[in-house]
Design a protein around this motif. Structure first.
Motif, mmCIF file in Angstrom:
data_model
loop_
_atom_site.group_PDB
_atom_site.id
_atom_site.type_symbol
_atom_site.label_atom_id
_atom_site.label_comp_id
_atom_site.label_asym_id
_atom_site.label_seq_id
_atom_site.Cartn_x
_atom_site.Cartn_y
_atom_site.Cartn_z
ATOM 1 N N THR A 87 31.812 24.843 -29.909
ATOM 2 C CA THR A 87 31.409 25.638 -31.178
ATOM 3 C C THR A 87 30.960 24.821 -32.251
ATOM 4 N N GLU A 88 31.127 23.535 -32.211
ATOM 5 C CA GLU A 88 30.519 22.657 -33.355
ATOM 6 C C GLU A 88 29.616 21.844 -33.369
ATOM 7 N N LEU A 89 29.128 21.952 -31.894
ATOM 8 C CA LEU A 89 28.077 21.125 -31.512
ATOM 9 C C LEU A 89 26.661 21.725 -32.088
ATOM 10 N N PRO A 90 25.480 20.865 -32.512
ATOM 11 C CA PRO A 90 24.365 21.467 -33.048
ATOM 12 C C PRO A 90 23.571 22.029 -31.713
ATOM 13 N N TYR A 91 22.585 22.789 -32.148
ATOM 14 C CA TYR A 91 21.729 23.639 -31.291
ATOM 15 C C TYR A 91 21.058 22.687 -30.122
ATOM 16 N N GLY A 92 21.007 23.086 -28.870
ATOM 17 C CA GLY A 92 20.433 22.277 -28.012
ATOM 18 C C GLY A 92 21.279 21.233 -27.331
ATOM 19 N N TRP A 93 22.588 21.180 -27.226
ATOM 20 C CA TRP A 93 23.381 20.072 -26.749
ATOM 21 C C TRP A 93 23.398 20.475 -25.408
ATOM 22 N N SER A 94 23.805 19.301 -24.624
ATOM 23 C CA SER A 94 24.134 19.452 -23.066
ATOM 24 C C SER A 94 24.896 18.360 -22.646
ATOM 25 N N ARG A 95 25.673 18.509 -21.570
ATOM 26 C CA ARG A 95 26.368 17.312 -21.192
ATOM 27 C C ARG A 95 26.453 17.345 -19.490
ATOM 28 N N ASP A 96 25.901 16.429 -18.940
ATOM 29 C CA ASP A 96 25.811 16.315 -17.486
ATOM 30 C C ASP A 96 27.045 15.455 -17.017
ATOM 31 N N ASN A 122 26.608 23.444 -21.326
ATOM 32 C CA ASN A 122 25.616 23.714 -22.495
ATOM 33 C C ASN A 122 26.246 24.882 -23.031
ATOM 34 N N ALA A 123 25.410 25.495 -24.213
ATOM 35 C CA ALA A 123 26.279 26.385 -25.104
ATOM 36 C C ALA A 123 26.579 27.687 -24.156
ATOM 37 N N ARG A 124 25.781 27.883 -23.148
ATOM 38 C CA ARG A 124 26.058 29.215 -22.504
ATOM 39 C C ARG A 124 27.218 29.014 -21.599
ATOM 40 N N GLU A 125 27.391 27.659 -20.900
ATOM 41 C CA GLU A 125 28.245 27.392 -19.866
ATOM 42 C C GLU A 125 28.885 26.200 -20.374
ATOM 43 N N ASN A 126 29.978 26.436 -21.343
ATOM 44 C CA ASN A 126 30.777 25.594 -21.737
ATOM 45 C C ASN A 126 32.025 24.819 -20.993
ATOM 46 N N ASP A 127 32.341 25.622 -20.121
ATOM 47 C CA ASP A 127 33.325 25.295 -19.135
ATOM 48 C C ASP A 127 32.987 25.308 -17.584
ATOM 49 N N TRP A 128 33.804 24.586 -16.700
ATOM 50 C CA TRP A 128 33.410 24.734 -15.095
ATOM 51 C C TRP A 128 34.518 24.018 -14.418
ATOM 52 N N GLY A 129 34.631 24.684 -13.279
ATOM 53 C CA GLY A 129 35.865 24.187 -12.474
ATOM 54 C C GLY A 129 35.847 25.255 -11.263
ATOM 55 N N PHE A 130 37.197 25.555 -11.243
ATOM 56 C CA PHE A 130 37.619 26.416 -9.625
ATOM 57 C C PHE A 130 38.213 27.427 -9.898
ATOM 58 N N ALA A 131 38.137 28.761 -9.614
ATOM 59 C CA ALA A 131 38.989 29.744 -9.677
ATOM 60 C C ALA A 131 39.853 29.943 -8.765
ATOM 61 N N SER A 132 39.718 29.437 -7.541
ATOM 62 C CA SER A 132 40.841 29.185 -6.459
ATOM 63 C C SER A 132 40.870 27.774 -6.196
ATOM 64 N N PHE A 133 41.951 27.236 -7.041
ATOM 65 C CA PHE A 133 42.244 25.860 -6.610
ATOM 66 C C PHE A 133 43.076 25.448 -5.742
ATOM 67 N N ILE A 134 44.403 26.136 -5.693
ATOM 68 C CA ILE A 134 45.616 26.162 -4.923
ATOM 69 C C ILE A 134 46.377 27.250 -5.054
ATOM 70 N N PRO A 135 46.688 27.761 -3.664
ATOM 71 C CA PRO A 135 47.534 29.224 -3.871
ATOM 72 C C PRO A 135 48.628 28.940 -4.714
ATOM 73 N N LEU A 136 48.894 30.030 -5.407
ATOM 74 C CA LEU A 136 50.237 29.960 -6.258
ATOM 75 C C LEU A 136 51.658 30.001 -5.519
ATOM 76 N N ARG A 137 51.407 30.629 -4.218
ATOM 77 C CA ARG A 137 52.673 30.546 -3.444
ATOM 78 C C ARG A 137 53.206 29.070 -3.195
ATOM 79 N N LYS A 138 52.200 28.201 -3.125
ATOM 80 C CA LYS A 138 52.326 26.763 -2.778
ATOM 81 C C LYS A 138 52.931 26.147 -3.881
#
Length: 402
Positions: A87-96, A122-138
């Motif tokens: 939220t603090e980064l300037p317009y047009g920022w991105s990180r690969d 980028n500003a529209r997708e500022n987080d990325w990962g896995f919704a199903s990483f490991i079963p909670l029962r484990k």
């Protein structure tokens, strides 16, 4: 013009050039790898929907982990890498960045669950990962040893391949600030239902402002131009400059820009659409694959139990054969049980084969989706390379900005 005035004019021209080139200098490339370990105490007592880790630095960028302790609409632990200062980064920022996430097994390192991915934040997708990483029962199973003394340990390795900040622009100020000129022109052009040529467009001062605004636009990336909806503004500025310039060389350059602008305007939405569609499809297939992996694991346990039960019954049958005369009735009961278990085993085998076939089909679709995704990325990269080469060949100095 006296020497002092001439020196001031040269200094202002250098500052203006610094502003126009600042977005290009805002791009930082790095191969720095960083690791971060997050130990979450009293994990089983957590009641929050989501939880953030402390901020850490990777590739001179601020990051943090985002965890959904009870899963994000799934019965799995959900883990993401998040841009801590988005939220603090300037317009047009991105990180690969390339990401390697792990939920540590505190008893057996070979059982540690690791998953890798990559993403352009980028500003529209500022987080990325896995919704199903490991079963909670484990996680909740004490025998699995992911949770020891109610502490869950998560590790992440981040490789930042490139980062675009555009931060240099903010630190440079000149009497004719290009950002202000662009903003004023966009505001003026956007407020009109039908664009008309300003009555003072032939004024040297107005033309100079338009040239400065145009040069600022041309130093932006194609994605930034599209997100800011600047193509209409660029076309209007070009039209006005072409109509009011008497310099043949300058007019030729401006007309050349106009002739190519439509091509670049059309190429970026197509490339982005392919990337977004492939990415969505890829994420969907990965989620289905994870669900099938979980189902197959359950099937394997069920098969093992049924096979063990069948083996036990077979041993009992062999013993009863020796006493067949005396134990005929008991033998018949055991045989009946054996047949029932065999039917179940066959059914489970058939269902398992069906699940495996579906998994293989999904594997092919995942490969296809990955191919489309990489193809889209290449198309987008090619468009940006062409854009860069076009700007270099164009020679912005030929616009006679002073």
């Amino acid at each position: 013009m006296n020497c002092a005035a001439e020196e001031k004019k040269v200094a202002e021209h250098k500052d203006l050039k610094k502003i126009l080139l600042a977005p290009m200098e805002g791009q930082v490339k790095t191969t720095a790898k960083s690791n971060f370990t997050w130990k979450i105490s009293k994990f089983s007592e957590l009641t929050v929907k989501k939880l953030y880790s402390d901020t850490f630095i990777a590739g001179d960028c601020k990051w943090r982990l985002l965890l959904f302790p009870k899963g994000k609409d799934v019965d799995h632990l959900s883990i993401y890498l998040d841009v801590a200062d988005s939220t603090e980064l300037p317009y047009g920022w991105s990180r690969d960045a390339e990401i390697n996430l792990a939920v540590i097994n505190q008893s057996n390192n070979n059982a540690t669950v690791r998953k890798e991915t990559q993403h352009v934040f980028n500003a529209r997708e500022n987080d990325w990962g896995f919704a199903s990483f490991i079963p909670l029962r484990k996680i909740k199973d004490p025998a699995e040893k992911y949770l020891v003394k109610d502490i869950l340990t998560i590790e992440v390795e981040v490789l930042v391949r490139s980062a675009v900040h555009y931060s240099d622009v903010e630190s440079v100020k000149t009497p004719a600030d290009v950002r202000t000129v662009c903003k004023d022109l966009i505001s003026e052009l956007s407020s009109r239902k039908s664009v008309s040529v300003p009555s003072q467009a032939s004024s040297p001062g107005i033309q100079q402002q338009q040239k400065e605004a145009l040069q600022g636009f041309l130093n932006m990336s194609l994605e930034a131009l599209q997100e800011a909806n600047c193509f209409v503004n660029i076309e209007e500025i070009l039209r006005v400059l072409v109509e009011h310039t008497n310099n043949l060389q300058e007019k030729t350059i401006l007309e050349d820009i106009m002739s190519h602008m439509a091509e670049f305007k059309e190429s970026i939405p197509d490339a982005k659409a392919v990337v977004e569609t492939a990415q969505a499809r890829r994420a969907s297939l990965v989620g289905k694959s994870a669900d099938l992996d979980s189902k197959l694991e359950e099937r394997q346990k069920e098969l093992s139990m049924l096979e063990a039960e069948l083996a036990t019954l077979s041993e009992e049958e062999a013993k009863l054969d020796a006493e067949i005369q005396r134990l005929m009735t008991e033998k018949e009961e055991i045989v009946t049980q054996k047949k029932s278990v065999s039917v179940k085993l066959e059914r489970v085998n058939q269902e398992t084969c069906k699940d495996i076939e579906e998994w293989r089909s999904l594997e092919g679709e995942i490969k296809k989706a990955n191919g489309e995704w990489f193809g889209g990325k290449e198309k987008l990269a090619l468009a940006n390379v062409r854009w860069k080469l076009f700007r270099e060949d164009l020679g912005l100095g030929k616009l006679n900005i002073s």
